[in-house]
Design a protein around this motif. Structure first.
Motif, PDB file in Angstrom:
ATOM      1  N   ARG A  36       0.823  -1.211   0.000  1.00  0.00           N
ATOM      2  CA  ARG A  36       0.000   0.000   0.000  1.00  0.00           C
ATOM      3  C   ARG A  36       0.857   1.261   0.000  1.00  0.00           C
ATOM      4  O   ARG A  36       0.411   2.329  -0.405  1.00  0.00           O
ATOM      5  N   HIS A  71     -12.141   1.779  -4.507  1.00  0.00           N
ATOM      6  CA  HIS A  71     -12.876   0.626  -3.967  1.00  0.00           C
ATOM      7  C   HIS A  71     -11.904  -0.477  -3.552  1.00  0.00           C
ATOM      8  O   HIS A  71     -12.034  -1.065  -2.464  1.00  0.00           O
ATOM      9  N   LYS A  74      -9.994  -0.417  -0.191  1.00  0.00           N
ATOM     10  CA  LYS A  74     -10.685  -0.603   1.084  1.00  0.00           C
ATOM     11  C   LYS A  74     -11.608  -1.814   1.134  1.00  0.00           C
ATOM     12  O   LYS A  74     -12.246  -2.058   2.159  1.00  0.00           O
ATOM     13  N   SER A  75     -11.687  -2.572   0.049  1.00  0.00           N
ATOM     14  CA  SER A  75     -12.633  -3.689   0.015  1.00  0.00           C
ATOM     15  C   SER A  75     -12.038  -4.902  -0.679  1.00  0.00           C
ATOM     16  O   SER A  75     -11.136  -4.770  -1.519  1.00  0.00           O
ATOM     17  N   HIS A 112      -5.728  -8.658  -2.921  1.00  0.00           N
ATOM     18  CA  HIS A 112      -5.061  -8.411  -1.647  1.00  0.00           C
ATOM     19  C   HIS A 112      -4.233  -9.646  -1.329  1.00  0.00           C
ATOM     20  O   HIS A 112      -4.773 -10.683  -0.960  1.00  0.00           O
TER      21      HIS A 112
END
Length: 237
Positions: A36, A71, A74-75, A112
């Motif tokens: 990130r 989006h 965070k998801s 992720h």
């Protein structure tokens, strides 16, 4: 299996495009960052999106206003594009330009990874994002998720060493502790809040200072704010 067996990036990209085409999507984009904290400009990206749109997207810095990217930050859930997705003014203008290049509807699936990798896979088409289109895309999600997982696993051999080493990676606990420091909490207070010992909190903060190359926790907070790891909105709240 074609993704896993691809011997080079060109073959791998062609396999990804073929899989997208099989699901009714003429366009696909795979993008990945090692963490990130890494700049978007250094992402590993493979796509058959129109070259003119890719150039325009890069030059205009659309990545910073693209709601599909926001989006995925965070998801973990897939996002089926709709007009509501791009309702914010700047995003709406970006979407109109995308439509002009044949990217009108699509699905974006977040990536992720287990080592903090962050990315997405977007499947796009020229069809209008109406109810029928959204239904077809929703029905395809199980297969698209499988493609996403195989793409992520098989791409590692191409991007390892090519991605920018980036900035130091903070663990979730280190970020949590640093967030409480930003809010003015002492090590003792953070220990009470997080149900850890004060020694553990100081250990995490020492790791953060070492990773950032700073001497104080306040300097670490300033650096984290500058990198976007912490938000000034949290300070005000």
């Amino acid at each position: 299996m074609g993704l896993l067996e691809a011997g080079d990036e060109q073959t791998w990209t062609a396999q990804l495009v073929a899989l997208a085409n099989d699901q009714g999507f003429p366009y696909v984009l795979f993008g990945l960052l090692p963490s990130r904290q890494t700049r978007f400009s250094t992402a590993f990206v493979r796509t058959n999106y129109p070259a003119a749109w890719r150039a325009r997207y890069s030059d205009a810095g659309f990545v910073h206003i693209d709601p599909t990217v926001a989006h995925c930050l965070k998801s973990t859930l897939p996002l089926v594009w709709s007009r509501a997705t791009f309702e914010e003014a700047l995003a709406g203008a970006m979407y109109e330009e995308a439509c002009a290049h044949g990217l009108r509807s699509g699905v974006t699936l977040p990536v992720h990874g287990p080592q903090g990798e962050l990315g997405l896979v977007s499947f796009a088409s020229e069809h209008a994002p109406d109810a029928a289109c959204a239904h077809r895309m929703a029905a395809a999600l199980p297969v698209l998720a499988l493609i996403r997982d195989y793409a992520f696993a098989s791409a590692a051999r191409f991007h390892e060493g090519a991605l920018e080493p980036g900035l130091p990676r903070l663990t979730r606990r280190e970020l949590e502790v640093l967030r409480w420091v930003m809010l003015g909490k002492s090590s003792w207070e953070i220990a009470r809040i997080t149900a850890c010992s004060e020694a553990t909190i100081n250990f995490h903060l020492a790791n953060v200072r070492q990773k950032f190359g700073v001497n104080t926790r306040q300097q670490a907070v300033v650096m984290a704010l500058g990198l976007g790891l912490l938000s000034t909105e949290e300070q005000r709240r």
